[in-house]
Design a protein around this motif. Structure first.
Motif, PDB file in Angstrom:
ATOM      1  N   ALA A 121      23.166 -41.076 -17.241  1.00 53.40           N
ATOM      2  CA  ALA A 121      23.386 -40.171 -18.104  1.00 53.40           C
ATOM      3  C   ALA A 121      23.422 -38.762 -17.458  1.00 53.40           C
ATOM      4  O   ALA A 121      24.259 -37.819 -17.599  1.00 53.40           O
ATOM      5  CB  ALA A 121      22.565 -40.134 -19.361  1.00 53.40           C
ATOM      6  N   LEU A 122      22.576 -38.581 -16.513  1.00 52.95           N
ATOM      7  CA  LEU A 122      22.618 -37.447 -15.852  1.00 52.95           C
ATOM      8  C   LEU A 122      23.546 -37.109 -14.740  1.00 52.95           C
ATOM      9  O   LEU A 122      24.098 -36.127 -14.738  1.00 52.95           O
ATOM     10  CB  LEU A 122      20.934 -37.493 -14.943  1.00 52.95           C
ATOM     11  CG  LEU A 122      19.937 -37.092 -15.711  1.00 52.95           C
ATOM     12  CD1 LEU A 122      18.610 -37.276 -14.823  1.00 52.95           C
ATOM     13  CD2 LEU A 122      19.936 -35.542 -16.088  1.00 52.95           C
ATOM     14  N   VAL A 123      24.077 -38.286 -14.090  1.00 50.56           N
ATOM     15  CA  VAL A 123      25.171 -38.339 -13.416  1.00 50.56           C
ATOM     16  C   VAL A 123      26.342 -37.961 -13.922  1.00 50.56           C
ATOM     17  O   VAL A 123      27.106 -36.969 -13.410  1.00 50.56           O
ATOM     18  CB  VAL A 123      25.232 -39.530 -12.600  1.00 50.56           C
ATOM     19  CG1 VAL A 123      26.769 -39.872 -11.857  1.00 50.56           C
ATOM     20  CG2 VAL A 123      24.161 -40.078 -11.785  1.00 50.56           C
ATOM     21  N   GLU A 124      26.665 -38.398 -15.273  1.00 51.98           N
ATOM     22  CA  GLU A 124      27.572 -38.056 -16.242  1.00 51.98           C
ATOM     23  C   GLU A 124      27.688 -36.706 -16.443  1.00 51.98           C
ATOM     24  O   GLU A 124      28.670 -36.091 -16.272  1.00 51.98           O
ATOM     25  CB  GLU A 124      27.732 -39.078 -17.261  1.00 51.98           C
ATOM     26  CG  GLU A 124      28.790 -38.590 -18.160  1.00 51.98           C
ATOM     27  CD  GLU A 124      28.872 -39.585 -19.544  1.00 51.98           C
ATOM     28  OE1 GLU A 124      30.028 -39.624 -20.142  1.00 51.98           O
ATOM     29  OE2 GLU A 124      27.891 -40.412 -19.881  1.00 51.98           O
ATOM     30  N   LEU A 125      26.463 -36.198 -16.953  1.00 51.71           N
ATOM     31  CA  LEU A 125      26.267 -34.608 -17.231  1.00 51.71           C
ATOM     32  C   LEU A 125      26.786 -33.932 -15.992  1.00 51.71           C
ATOM     33  O   LEU A 125      27.567 -32.944 -16.192  1.00 51.71           O
ATOM     34  CB  LEU A 125      24.924 -34.295 -17.311  1.00 51.71           C
ATOM     35  CG  LEU A 125      24.600 -33.072 -17.650  1.00 51.71           C
ATOM     36  CD1 LEU A 125      25.358 -32.439 -18.988  1.00 51.71           C
ATOM     37  CD2 LEU A 125      23.019 -32.625 -17.919  1.00 51.71           C
ATOM     38  N   TYR A 126      26.525 -33.929 -14.898  1.00 47.96           N
ATOM     39  CA  TYR A 126      26.561 -33.208 -13.561  1.00 47.96           C
ATOM     40  C   TYR A 126      28.098 -33.268 -13.448  1.00 47.96           C
ATOM     41  O   TYR A 126      28.771 -32.335 -13.077  1.00 47.96           O
ATOM     42  CB  TYR A 126      25.569 -33.615 -12.640  1.00 47.96           C
ATOM     43  CG  TYR A 126      24.294 -33.195 -12.489  1.00 47.96           C
ATOM     44  CD1 TYR A 126      24.103 -31.695 -12.808  1.00 47.96           C
ATOM     45  CD2 TYR A 126      23.239 -33.811 -12.499  1.00 47.96           C
ATOM     46  CE1 TYR A 126      22.957 -31.119 -12.943  1.00 47.96           C
ATOM     47  CE2 TYR A 126      21.960 -33.376 -12.503  1.00 47.96           C
ATOM     48  CZ  TYR A 126      21.730 -32.003 -12.930  1.00 47.96           C
ATOM     49  OH  TYR A 126      20.467 -31.592 -12.877  1.00 47.96           O
ATOM     50  N   ALA A 127      28.644 -34.558 -13.531  1.00 47.29           N
ATOM     51  CA  ALA A 127      30.076 -34.863 -12.863  1.00 47.29           C
ATOM     52  C   ALA A 127      31.195 -34.297 -13.995  1.00 47.29           C
ATOM     53  O   ALA A 127      32.027 -33.784 -13.500  1.00 47.29           O
ATOM     54  CB  ALA A 127      30.293 -36.186 -12.889  1.00 47.29           C
ATOM     55  N   LYS A 128      30.520 -34.259 -15.286  1.00 48.31           N
ATOM     56  CA  LYS A 128      31.590 -33.536 -16.148  1.00 48.31           C
ATOM     57  C   LYS A 128      31.675 -31.980 -16.275  1.00 48.31           C
ATOM     58  O   LYS A 128      32.270 -31.541 -16.455  1.00 48.31           O
ATOM     59  CB  LYS A 128      31.226 -34.088 -17.613  1.00 48.31           C
ATOM     60  CG  LYS A 128      31.350 -35.365 -17.970  1.00 48.31           C
ATOM     61  CD  LYS A 128      31.432 -36.001 -19.344  1.00 48.31           C
ATOM     62  CE  LYS A 128      31.923 -37.398 -19.468  1.00 48.31           C
ATOM     63  NZ  LYS A 128      33.535 -37.409 -19.458  1.00 48.31           N
ATOM     64  N   CYS A 129      30.529 -31.550 -15.443  1.00 50.80           N
ATOM     65  CA  CYS A 129      30.222 -30.174 -15.358  1.00 50.80           C
ATOM     66  C   CYS A 129      30.834 -29.545 -13.867  1.00 50.80           C
ATOM     67  O   CYS A 129      30.794 -28.417 -13.782  1.00 50.80           O
ATOM     68  CB  CYS A 129      29.040 -29.797 -15.727  1.00 50.80           C
ATOM     69  SG  CYS A 129      28.143 -29.801 -17.199  1.00 50.80           S
ATOM     70  N   GLY A 130      31.423 -30.763 -13.097  1.00 51.21           N
ATOM     71  CA  GLY A 130      31.951 -30.292 -11.990  1.00 51.21           C
ATOM     72  C   GLY A 130      31.044 -30.097 -10.941  1.00 51.21           C
ATOM     73  O   GLY A 130      31.255 -29.677  -9.658  1.00 51.21           O
ATOM     74  N   CYS A 131      29.651 -30.300 -11.191  1.00 51.84           N
ATOM     75  CA  CYS A 131      28.369 -30.257 -10.156  1.00 51.84           C
ATOM     76  C   CYS A 131      28.360 -31.573  -9.324  1.00 51.84           C
ATOM     77  O   CYS A 131      27.582 -32.300  -9.492  1.00 51.84           O
ATOM     78  CB  CYS A 131      27.143 -30.060 -10.711  1.00 51.84           C
ATOM     79  SG  CYS A 131      27.261 -28.328 -11.794  1.00 51.84           S
ATOM     80  N   PHE A 132      29.354 -31.833  -8.320  1.00 51.68           N
ATOM     81  CA  PHE A 132      29.284 -33.036  -7.760  1.00 51.68           C
ATOM     82  C   PHE A 132      28.208 -33.394  -6.820  1.00 51.68           C
ATOM     83  O   PHE A 132      27.953 -34.401  -6.481  1.00 51.68           O
ATOM     84  CB  PHE A 132      30.572 -33.377  -6.936  1.00 51.68           C
ATOM     85  CG  PHE A 132      31.950 -33.260  -7.955  1.00 51.68           C
ATOM     86  CD1 PHE A 132      31.910 -34.498  -8.932  1.00 51.68           C
ATOM     87  CD2 PHE A 132      32.799 -32.431  -8.169  1.00 51.68           C
ATOM     88  CE1 PHE A 132      32.942 -34.380  -9.868  1.00 51.68           C
ATOM     89  CE2 PHE A 132      33.910 -32.374  -9.120  1.00 51.68           C
ATOM     90  CZ  PHE A 132      33.901 -33.409  -9.826  1.00 51.68           C
ATOM     91  N   LYS A 133      27.911 -32.100  -6.088  1.00 54.51           N
ATOM     92  CA  LYS A 133      26.544 -32.105  -5.357  1.00 54.51           C
ATOM     93  C   LYS A 133      25.347 -32.643  -6.018  1.00 54.51           C
ATOM     94  O   LYS A 133      24.535 -33.775  -5.363  1.00 54.51           O
ATOM     95  CB  LYS A 133      26.422 -31.072  -4.690  1.00 54.51           C
ATOM     96  CG  LYS A 133      25.302 -31.025  -3.735  1.00 54.51           C
ATOM     97  CD  LYS A 133      24.940 -29.405  -3.282  1.00 54.51           C
ATOM     98  CE  LYS A 133      23.653 -29.506  -2.130  1.00 54.51           C
ATOM     99  NZ  LYS A 133      23.523 -28.127  -1.797  1.00 54.51           N
ATOM    100  N   GLU A 134      24.930 -32.270  -7.057  1.00 51.73           N
ATOM    101  CA  GLU A 134      24.097 -32.681  -8.134  1.00 51.73           C
ATOM    102  C   GLU A 134      24.160 -34.062  -8.467  1.00 51.73           C
ATOM    103  O   GLU A 134      23.151 -35.054  -8.730  1.00 51.73           O
ATOM    104  CB  GLU A 134      23.654 -31.698  -9.095  1.00 51.73           C
ATOM    105  CG  GLU A 134      23.072 -30.229  -8.821  1.00 51.73           C
ATOM    106  CD  GLU A 134      24.364 -29.451  -8.407  1.00 51.73           C
ATOM    107  OE1 GLU A 134      25.429 -29.650  -8.312  1.00 51.73           O
ATOM    108  OE2 GLU A 134      24.169 -28.154  -8.250  1.00 51.73           O
ATOM    109  N   ALA A 135      25.329 -34.329  -8.869  1.00 44.66           N
ATOM    110  CA  ALA A 135      25.587 -35.775  -9.466  1.00 44.66           C
ATOM    111  C   ALA A 135      25.396 -36.847  -8.327  1.00 44.66           C
ATOM    112  O   ALA A 135      24.870 -38.030  -8.749  1.00 44.66           O
ATOM    113  CB  ALA A 135      27.306 -35.556 -10.228  1.00 44.66           C
ATOM    114  N   LYS A 136      26.025 -36.624  -7.189  1.00 48.55           N
ATOM    115  CA  LYS A 136      25.785 -37.417  -6.148  1.00 48.55           C
ATOM    116  C   LYS A 136      24.245 -37.336  -5.616  1.00 48.55           C
ATOM    117  O   LYS A 136      23.751 -38.535  -5.254  1.00 48.55           O
ATOM    118  CB  LYS A 136      26.665 -36.987  -4.873  1.00 48.55           C
ATOM    119  CG  LYS A 136      27.916 -37.425  -4.869  1.00 48.55           C
ATOM    120  CD  LYS A 136      28.977 -37.194  -3.673  1.00 48.55           C
ATOM    121  CE  LYS A 136      29.937 -38.115  -3.532  1.00 48.55           C
ATOM    122  NZ  LYS A 136      30.819 -37.930  -2.249  1.00 48.55           N
TER     123      LYS A 136
END
Length: 676
Positions: A121-136
């Motif tokens: 869910a956290l990966v999805e949150l960051y990815a949908k906000c365009g924060c790919f560094k945090e998502a990765k």
């Protein structure tokens, strides 16, 4: 038992008799209260509970999230740290990314290890906000990466147009996992659809067949959409035909696929073959009719749709309908549909209001369009663009500039369409310096690269104003190949200002581009004829015949008594044709007394479609009502002069929308100021 059966009142009576209810009883009542009486009653019961367990907390966090009461859900979670983060994040209702980061910090601080589903869910949150560094970062910290984590990260990259990165992730996923699930496949196939990458789409189709995922409905639906987007209807139908199970999305995808290529009959065949339809299906069929010029069929379908219990019209329905009414010129029907949107509360929807602004503008009711625009409390860029475009179509360049400048004053950023609209307004009003200024601002201030539409507007603006050499120089400087529309704008300007030499050059380029539009050919033929070069004029007409290009027939239409009447030059099909021609002859005699001299034109020009419509309007509509007429081609010079004079002798107002702009005739003059 009572709660599960939906009889919460009986369950409540039994509950109050229990001396010491267990936590299970409390939670059961909590479920019943939330589902039956709403989240507020659920909160009251929750607050009165002597003790709460994880189920209790999870239930309230989930209920508040689903009710879009994120702050309250967040407060509960932060106080207890007993509810998992999944329900809150996956609602996608967090307005500020900072809240999500705060949740992430609380997870790290209060949980011994991150649950895989919480991490996903956290990966999805960051990815949908365009924060790919945090998502990765979250993704890479997972020891056990499940399919959900992979899929949401791939989806996030696709959402922001990072197609290559998504494909790389998918290949990495295949290398690390034994199997790829249906959702990951469907996600990447959808990416191929957006990129129109048929080659990769076929490879993924092959992988679906090998892995056995082809029978998953979500996968097949994605393949249908991908093939349809890539103009491969045969493959789309093949996937559809071999599906063991089809849902509404499958059928709707086929309707949309055939609609995209203009095969309305085939789209209707799929529509009629459905046993169950929802509002999305109805909207797809409705849009198919209206997008391809079958507005009357679409409006009839809307009446049938109203009788369906499971297909209540939504905002998409009304946006589509308003477009149909605008194209058809169905004034009264449009007003009736507006009344319905007011009744159901959808008139407050920004997209619906934008469609009404456009419809009123296309009706010629620009003042009413402005009222809707001013009424809108929440405006998006489409709202501003709709109003600017409306003013531009009516030749009200200064008002278009006023709205455009208002965008800048409010700190909003104009987009590609905003500049097309304001440059068009400058062109129709002869505002050369203003147009040049905005063309420069687009590149210098807002970093928007001019497209073909912008160059076409600028060539038209400069050409109309007589700056033909400057217009030609601008064409030569274009970074892309000029289209027939760009050269056509120069050709039209050369006709106005009598520059036959440059007209020949512009026409040569138009003919080389093999444009199927007859307008430029007819214009060049007329330029030669007016210059006394009858042989050259005949040669142009022969060129048209050799290329199989036929002159576009001119026709006009108008709405009278809820019926649309269509007229063509020398039309004899109208039931009142004799009375209409008699009325027109009377009008021609009256304006002759004002000095109008009938030219040696063919009879068809004397009975042009807009003249017939004017006569019919005077016969059929009350004296107080403006006469609104639509025309598919540009109004000719003779008709423009005639209608100005008719407005003078009759005291009536005529609003004519031709292929380019509006003309408001009143008291012997036109709103265009003869600058058209």
């Amino acid at each position: 038992m009572f709660v599960r059966c939906g009889t919460v009142d009986l369950a409540s009576r039994l509950f109050v008799r229990i001396k010491e209810p267990t936590i299970f009883c409390w939670n059961s009542m909590l479920v019943g209260y939330v589902k039956t009486y709403g989240v507020d009653h659920g909160l009251e019961l929750f607050d009165s509970m002597p003790e709460r367990d994880v189920v209790s907390w999870n239930m309230m966090v989930s209920a508040l999230s689903q009710s879009v009461r994120v702050r309250e859900a967040l407060d509960i979670w932060l106080w207890t740290c007993k509810a998992k983060v999944c329900a809150l994040i996956q609602q996608h209702t967090l307005v500020h990314l900072g809240w999500g980061k705060q949740l992430h910090a609380q997870v790290i601080r209060n949980l011994p290890h991150i649950d895989p589903y919480v991490a996903s869910a956290l990966v999805e949150l960051y990815a949908k906000c365009g924060c790919f560094k945090e998502a990765k970062g979250v993704f890479n910290s997972l020891h056990d990466r499940n399919n959900v984590a992979w899929t949401v990260l791939i989806s996030g990259f696709l959402q922001y147009g990072c197609f290559t990165e998504s494909v790389e992730l998918f290949n990495q996923m295949r290398a690390e996992l034994m199997t790829v699930d249906q959702f990951a496949l469907a996600t990447l196939i959808s990416g191929c659809c957006s990129k129109m990458d048929l080659c990769l789409g076929r490879q993924l189709h092959s992988l679906c067949l090998k892995s056995g995922q082809i029978q998953a409905v979500v996968v097949s639906n994605s393949l249908i959409s991908m093939y349809a987007k890539c103009d491969n209807l045969h493959s789309a139908e093949s996937v559809f035909r071999f599906m063991n199970e089809k849902d509404i999305v499958s059928w709707t995808s086929m309707i949309t696929a055939h609609s995209q290529v203009g095969n309305i009959a085939k789209a209707r065949e799929f529509f009629d073959g459905m046993s169950t339809k929802n509002v999305i299906t109805w909207n797809a069929m409705l849009g198919a009719y209206i997008q391809h010029g079958a507005e009357e069929d679409g409006l009839r379908m809307y009446k049938v749709m109203l009788s369906e219990k499971d297909a209540r019209p939504d905002w998409v329905t009304y946006v589509t309908l308003f477009k149909g009414c605008a194209d058809l010129g169905a004034n009264k029907l449009g007003d009736q549909i507006i009344g319905r949107t007011v009744k159901v509360g959808l008139i407050l929807d920004t997209s619906v209001a934008n469609a009404v602004i456009t419809m009123y503008s296309k009706y010629g009711r620009i003042l009413e369009a402005r009222k809707i625009f001013d009424f809108l409390k929440v405006k998006d860029i489409a709202s501003w663009n709709a109003m600017i475009t409306g003013y531009s179509q009516h030749g009200m360049g200064k008002q278009a500039i006023e709205i455009f400048d208002d965008i800048l004053k409010r700190g909003a950023k104009p987009d590609y369409i905003s500049y097309v609209a304001v440059l068009s307004g400058c062109s129709h009003s002869g505002l050369v310096q203003e147009g040049k200024s905005y063309f420069d601002m687009m590149k210098r201030v807002h970093n928007i690269s001019p497209g073909l539409e912008h160059f076409s507007c600028m060539v038209d603006l400069l050409g109309r104003a007589g700056h033909l050499t400057e217009a030609k120089d601008l064409i030569d400087e274009m970074p892309m190949k000029p289209t027939a529309e760009v050269w056509g704008a120069l050709l039209s300007a050369c006709k106005i200002h009598g520059n036959n030499e440059l007209a020949e050059l512009a026409a040569k380029h138009v003919f080389e581009l093999d444009s199927p539009d007859s307008g430029s050919y007819m214009l060049m033929a007329k330029i030669y004829a007016d210059a006394g070069k009858s042989d050259d004029s005949a040669q142009i007409r022969k060129l048209m015949r050799d290329k199989g290009i036929k002159k576009n027939p001119g026709y006009s239409w108008m709405e009278v008594n809820n019926k649309v009447h269509v007229f063509k030059a020398d039309d004899v099909s109208h039931p009142q044709v004799i009375a209409i021609r008699k009325k027109l002859d009377e009008l021609m005699e009256r304006i002759a007394r004002l000095g109008y001299v009938r030219t040696d034109s063919p009879r068809s020009e004397i009975h042009h479609s807009e003249k017939l419509a004017v006569a019919f309007g005077l016969m059929s509509l009350p004296a107080w009502m403006p006469i609104h007429i639509m025309k598919n081609l540009r109004i000719c010079g003779d008709c423009h002069t005639v209608i100005k004079l008719i407005s003078s002798v009759t005291g009536r107002e005529f609003v004519i929308r031709d292929a380019v702009r509006f003309h408001h005739f009143n008291g012997g003059s036109c709103s265009c100021g003869d600058y058209w």
